[in-house]
Scaffold this motif. Structure first.
Motif, PDB file in Angstrom:
ATOM      1  N   ASP A  85      12.099   3.051  51.877  1.00 19.80           N
ATOM      2  CA  ASP A  85      12.470   4.474  51.937  1.00 19.80           C
ATOM      3  C   ASP A  85      11.307   5.352  51.468  1.00 19.80           C
ATOM      4  O   ASP A  85      11.022   6.397  52.059  1.00 19.80           O
ATOM      5  N   GLU A  86      10.624   4.931  50.394  1.00 25.02           N
ATOM      6  CA  GLU A  86       9.482   5.688  49.887  1.00 25.02           C
ATOM      7  C   GLU A  86       8.360   5.723  50.922  1.00 25.02           C
ATOM      8  O   GLU A  86       7.734   6.770  51.145  1.00 25.02           O
ATOM      9  N   ALA A  87       8.104   4.581  51.549  1.00 25.43           N
ATOM     10  CA  ALA A  87       7.033   4.504  52.544  1.00 25.43           C
ATOM     11  C   ALA A  87       7.356   5.340  53.776  1.00 25.43           C
ATOM     12  O   ALA A  87       6.479   6.004  54.351  1.00 25.43           O
ATOM     13  N   LEU A  88       8.615   5.336  54.207  1.00 25.19           N
ATOM     14  CA  LEU A  88       9.013   6.106  55.388  1.00 25.19           C
ATOM     15  C   LEU A  88       8.902   7.611  55.150  1.00 25.19           C
ATOM     16  O   LEU A  88       8.611   8.370  56.078  1.00 25.19           O
ATOM     17  N   GLU A  89       9.115   8.044  53.918  1.00 24.67           N
ATOM     18  CA  GLU A  89       8.930   9.454  53.591  1.00 24.67           C
ATOM     19  C   GLU A  89       7.458   9.844  53.771  1.00 24.67           C
ATOM     20  O   GLU A  89       7.142  10.932  54.256  1.00 24.67           O
ATOM     21  N   VAL A  90       6.552   8.948  53.381  1.00 24.07           N
ATOM     22  CA  VAL A  90       5.121   9.189  53.583  1.00 24.07           C
ATOM     23  C   VAL A  90       4.807   9.239  55.072  1.00 24.07           C
ATOM     24  O   VAL A  90       4.026  10.078  55.537  1.00 24.07           O
ATOM     25  N   CYS A  91       5.435   8.334  55.847  1.00 24.88           N
ATOM     26  CA  CYS A  91       5.218   8.313  57.301  1.00 24.88           C
ATOM     27  C   CYS A  91       5.652   9.633  57.942  1.00 24.88           C
ATOM     28  O   CYS A  91       4.988  10.138  58.857  1.00 24.88           O
ATOM     29  N   LYS A  92       6.762  10.185  57.476  1.00 26.09           N
ATOM     30  CA  LYS A  92       7.232  11.466  58.002  1.00 26.09           C
ATOM     31  C   LYS A  92       6.238  12.573  57.694  1.00 26.09           C
ATOM     32  O   LYS A  92       5.950  13.428  58.537  1.00 26.09           O
ATOM     33  N   THR A  93       5.716  12.565  56.478  1.00 22.27           N
ATOM     34  CA  THR A  93       4.752  13.592  56.075  1.00 22.27           C
ATOM     35  C   THR A  93       3.498  13.532  56.933  1.00 22.27           C
ATOM     36  O   THR A  93       2.939  14.569  57.314  1.00 22.27           O
ATOM     37  N   ARG A  94       3.061  12.316  57.265  1.00 25.08           N
ATOM     38  CA  ARG A  94       1.854  12.141  58.075  1.00 25.08           C
ATOM     39  C   ARG A  94       2.130  12.232  59.570  1.00 25.08           C
ATOM     40  O   ARG A  94       1.222  12.144  60.385  1.00 25.08           O
TER      41      ARG A  94
END
Length: 225
Positions: A85-94
């Motif tokens: 979930d933490e990694a996917l939030e970063v993916c959304k930001t990028r």
């Protein structure tokens, strides 16, 4: 940038999980050892100073690849889901267009996890191992070290053509991978024209081949012949 201590903990957990599950994890060590200092790409968890979980995020242009692991006795407690979930939030930001979850085919744990989340099979990767054999030299094909700005421009164009990178993504990607002193970059020529590229990464006693690409018109020529 990951410290030597963190890299040691990641490697130790990797070896433990691989031995326990009889699998091989793809953790992209060439990228782990050369992380950008201003980017969050690695997510991990300690329990009383014990390294129990890791998830790595690897950007390739407009795509991201994710691979991770949890110590066997700590599984089925939602730990990997939390890191994901933490990694996917970063993916959304990028604003990545696609996120690939790299799962070993022999991992029962990975299969069970993927069935529980919304995803679909995208592609299959195979790892080949070199067996010694006599090679026959192709007189019209030359593999040489990538040296010039023109060589770099050709490598960038190959990533755009074969991996669907945008130009700025390809430039950034090639800039990052060249920071790794354990890699060698080669240009492939035919009839004195650049037709492809290949990259070799040295990891311990092993050498791995990456980015083995040819321009489309050359591949079509090979198929016609």
């Amino acid at each position: 940038m990951l410290t030597k201590e963190y890299l040691h903990d990641i490697k130790r957990l990797q070896l433990l999980c691989e031995a326990n599950d009889q699998i091989t994890l793809k953790l992209n060590w060439d990228m782990l050892q050369n992380r950008e200092t201003d980017e969050k790409n690695d997510f991990f968890l300690y329990d009383n100073n014990e390294f129990i979980a890791f998830l790595g995020l690897y950007g390739f242009g407009n795509k991201a690849e994710i691979c991770g692991m949890v110590k066997p006795e700590y599984r089925r407690k939602g730990i990997f889901s939390k890191l994901l979930d933490e990694a996917l939030e970063v993916c959304k930001t990028r604003k990545y267009k696609e996120v690939l979850l790299n799962a070993p085919a022999a991992s029962a744990t990975a299969k069970s996890f993927l069935k529980a989340i919304p995803c679909e099979h995208s592609s299959t990767e195979y790892q080949m191992k070199w067996s010694f054999m006599e090679l026959h030299e192709e007189k019209d094909v030359l593999i040489r070290t990538s040296l010039t700005d023109q060589d770099l421009k050709a490598e960038i164009q190959l990533d755009i053509s074969c991996f669907d990178f945008m130009e700025d993504e390809a430039v950034d990607y090639n800039r990052r991978i060249r920071k790794d002193g354990n890699q060698q970059f080669f240009i492939i020529e035919s009839d004195e024209k650049i037709v492809g590229k290949i990259r070799v990464a040295h990891e311990g006693k092993e050498a791995r081949i990456y980015g083995f690409l040819f321009f489309l018109n050359f591949r079509e020529k090979e198929l016609e012949e």
